[in-house]
Write a protein that holds these residues in place. Structure first.
Motif, short mmCIF file in Angstrom:
data_model
loop_
_atom_site.label_atom_id
_atom_site.label_comp_id
_atom_site.label_asym_id
_atom_site.label_seq_id
_atom_site.Cartn_x
_atom_site.Cartn_y
_atom_site.Cartn_z
N LYS B 351 0.86 -1.18 0.00
CA LYS B 351 0.00 0.00 0.00
C LYS B 351 0.90 1.23 0.00
N GLN B 379 6.86 9.72 10.75
CA GLN B 379 7.30 8.32 10.86
C GLN B 379 6.78 7.47 9.71
N LEU B 380 6.97 7.99 8.53
CA LEU B 380 6.55 7.29 7.32
C LEU B 380 7.71 7.24 6.34
N LEU B 399 2.95 2.67 3.17
CA LEU B 399 2.00 2.43 4.25
C LEU B 399 1.94 0.95 4.60
N ASN B 400 1.69 0.70 5.86
CA ASN B 400 1.39 -0.64 6.33
C ASN B 400 -0.13 -0.82 6.24
N ASP B 402 -2.10 -2.78 7.43
CA ASP B 402 -2.80 -3.22 8.64
C ASP B 402 -2.87 -2.12 9.70
N ASP B 403 -2.42 -0.93 9.36
CA ASP B 403 -2.34 0.14 10.36
C ASP B 403 -3.20 1.33 9.94
N PRO B 404 -4.45 1.36 10.38
CA PRO B 404 -5.35 2.45 9.95
C PRO B 404 -4.88 3.81 10.48
N GLU B 405 -4.26 3.82 11.66
CA GLU B 405 -3.79 5.08 12.23
C GLU B 405 -2.74 5.70 11.31
N GLN B 406 -1.91 4.83 10.73
CA GLN B 406 -0.86 5.30 9.83
C GLN B 406 -1.45 5.99 8.59
N SER B 407 -2.56 5.47 8.15
CA SER B 407 -3.19 6.05 6.96
C SER B 407 -3.63 7.48 7.22
N ARG B 409 -2.28 9.47 9.42
CA ARG B 409 -1.04 10.25 9.47
C ARG B 409 -0.54 10.57 8.07
#
Lengths: 476, 476
Positions: B351, B379-380, B399-400, B402-407, B409
């Motif tokens: 992703k 942190q990306l 993007l990971n 599995d990490d919605p918080e990262q999306s 961000r």
């Protein structure tokens, strides 16, 4: 068409005088030295190179974007026709203030705002001349490709307004291919920044190219970011002489079908050659029926063989002579015939109609044959030359100024010239634009739906229709 | 940005069903084989390469201009949203039928209408692929310069709709510089022929370029006259490796400031190199912080010295290694690192958000430094590569999935990326366009007056707003 002595146009004497409150508004925007209102002072700003004339009622000289905004707003408020003007070198009457009103001269708004050789652009005000830009960027190894014959005098704003090009367009394109962005003021007095500072950009509709070539009818350009091209190391000049125009036209198609793109591919027809013979010494073979002047530019190494490839492709059964200049003197000698053309034309026919039609290059022979027939039919000498690589032919109908009947015939002939051009999938103007001269022929080329959209766009940019009113689009 | 799994868009299940009389009208225009209405059949026409999806309520396959006219008129009559579509390779969601309705696929409208090598143009229908055009014209020694990565699959109509370019744009320009004219159908169902068949033409406003890049929101292109360029005799490939991105960016500016214009000037940053190292063998020096891949084309004679000039201009204190490929094998070896990039990217981050911002070339170092900071702050991982000669950098936020918080961000980070680009006088998109992905950022780049004019132009072309509704321009 030149030498309109008595245009059937309104003159400002028929206009209502400018309202005192409008003149007061102008006096707030401009210093006394930036504003002319006496007819004698305004007189010269009523002409362009079409030699049409309508006296403007006032002339203002802007030096800033803000002055342009304020002027457009004032003209909106008082419903005053507003014609923006560069150096008046256009040939179509596009800057003649048809309805009087205010002429806004941008010739003093002539500063370089930013020159960024590393980003290959120069940002300038519209009044700077083409030549001034060339001189500045040349020092850093660049040029701006559009090169109208009037480069020494014409302004960048004018070049953009008419999308004016010249011989180099065949290789390097027109202003539309060589401009990154603009700042402009719409007919409603609204400030616009359109385009980009980069060589790519796809955000939003392309208003930059919509404004370029719109002949001052949509917006007044107050700043332009011009895309620069590196100067080639060297140039080679060739001259090819043919027995007739058909052989020359065949060579044009052949030259354009091989990989070396010339930076100039100019054409002179037999009538032009005969005329030159009468007025200057001429080193051409007796039976010369057409000439191609060709220039090839690029890196010094390999340029001789590039020129040779072009020379090879220029060869056909009708070729009489081809020369590649080896010295500066030979270059000058080869161009001599072409350079003798304009003075000879002036001597033969002080009055002429000079058109700049375009046809696909393979249609040049059919165009020239058709022009020959029209010349006979209408008993008018027609001389053709121009930018053959683009199929952009300057068709010159020579007139006797003392013969009014001939002038009527010429206009009928012109009508048929345009029909012929359109039948050949051509266009009525390659670089001079429409202005007043071709306004009434535009709807033969453009379909009704396109015209309707153009008129709608005009209304969006200029709801009161004050900007260069009555130009470019046929009257509805 | 890719991999939108659950777009917050209306889906067609929320739409009113298509009126029976509209479907009957379609059945009059199209054969049964040209019309899909079953959701399972329509499904794939709801995607593009943004991986967004909205199910269209019907899909029609036009094969003629007349069918397109009839379809647009029917959609007007019944107020049905209409999304024209080529091959769906776009990355911005521009062909996703946001409001359901009808998708008009032009993929079967893929004929060559006229090929005129002597006039250097080919006239095609919009569904033909870029590669098909290249193959046809190559046989006569020509190419069409726009070369998106998806050339093998993407349609000419799509290239024109998004003004899509690729590496060669640095020397040869984008579709706007390489298209002579169009036939199109406005949102009101009106037939247009715009532009010319010649390389010059200045009659009327430039509707050709207005339609090019308008993402199917103004008119549906049914025919295009593409300007062809002669194929160069030969190409030389260079690879320059730098200790850091700043040295590489300095070299880009230096390369662009000398006379030999490369036909590709591609850039890969240090993060990309490190990623490639993990997944493939890599012949780069240990401390490689950036690579430039450079191609120079032209006449065979003199090309070595042209390549040498570029190589000389690419040299600076930060250069670690520069190689000029002498054989076909060496060319392949030099490109290997660049080619390993996409598979490596897919492995590292299935992703990613892939942007295609542009800045003036001298601002590339500042852009990259800013992106580095944003990468740390959010942190990306950010990987940058792209068409450096145009300043067109593909910024990839990894993007990971599995990490919605990262999306969340990532979207905040993206917001800052765009602010940075605009601060550097850049533009939000060089070749991907706006579509849905950047629609809500457009008003940061374009001023309110420009947007107002664009919306007015949209209304003129498409009074009912049926064409690709909700795309490109921010919702008013």
């Amino acid at each position: 068409m030149s030498n309109k002595s008595s245009p059937s146009l309104n003159t400002s004497t028929e206009q209502a005088p400018l309202p005192a409150s409008f003149l007061a508004a102008l006096a707030d925007i401009f210093t006394a030295a930036e504003l002319l209102t006496a007819p004698a002072d305004c007189w010269t700003y009523g002409y362009d190179n079409s030699r049409r004339h309508v006296l403007p009622q006032a002339v203002a000289f802007a030096t800033s974007h803000e002055q342009v905004v304020a002027t457009v707003l004032a003209c909106n408020q008082f419903n005053i026709p507003l014609t923006a003007r560069g150096r008046g070198t256009g040939t179509t009457g596009a800057t003649v203030p048809l309805q009087g009103g205010l002429v806004l001269s941008l010739e003093r708004m002539n500063q370089v705002l930013e020159f960024s050789p590393d980003n290959r652009y120069i940002r300038v005000q519209p009044g700077i001349t083409n030549q001034q830009v060339q001189d500045i960027v040349k020092a850093h190894g660049f040029f701006w490709p559009p090169d109208p014959t009037s480069a020494a005098f014409c302004s960048i704003g004018g070049n953009l307004a008419y999308n004016s090009a010249g011989p180099k367009a065949v290789k390097y394109g027109t202003p539309r291919e060589n401009t990154l962005g603009l700042r402009a003021v719409t007919g409603a007095g609204k400030d616009l920044r359109v385009g980009v500072f980069t060589s790519k950009g796809v955000v939003g509709y392309d208003l930059t190219r919509l404004i370029i070539g719109s002949e001052g009818t949509l917006a007044i350009i107050t700043e332009a970011t011009l895309k620069l091209t590196p100067l080639p190391e060297a140039t080679k000049t060739l001259r090819a002489v043919y027995q007739d125009v058909f052989a020359a036209a065949k060579a044009v198609a052949a030259i354009m079908a091989q990989p070396v793109v010339p930076c100039a591919l100019e054409f002179i027809d037999g009538n032009a050659i005969n005329m030159i013979r009468q007025y200057s010494t001429c080193d051409l073979p007796e039976n010369a029926g057409a000439i191609l002047m060709i220039e090839v530019d690029g890196q010094r190494e390999g340029l001789d063989s590039a020129a040779q490839k072009v020379a090879d492709s220029a060869k056909n059964d009708g070729l009489l002579d081809i020369r590649v200049a080896q010295t500066r003197e030979e270059v000058q000698a080869l161009w001599q015939t072409r350079k003798a053309l304009s003075p000879a034309l002036r001597k033969v026919a002080p009055k002429k109609i000079n058109e700049d039609v375009v046809v696909p290059v393979t249609e040049i022979p059919t165009l020239i044959a058709g022009l020959d027939e029209l010349s006979k039919q209408y008993q008018l000498p027609i001389i053709n030359f121009g930018h053959a690589g683009n199929g952009n032919i300057h068709v010159n109908l020579l007139l006797n100024p003392d013969d009014p009947e001939q002038s009527a015939r010429a206009h009928q002939c012109l009508d048929e010239v345009f029909s012929l051009v359109l039948k050949l999938n051509g266009t009525l103007s390659g670089e001079h634009g429409v202005g007043l001269e071709k306004r009434d022929f535009v709807d033969r080329e453009l379909d009704a739906n396109s015209l309707e959209l153009m008129r709608a766009i005009k209304r969006q940019f200029d709801p009161k229709g004050i900007l260069n009113a009555g130009k470019m689009l046929p009257l509805g």
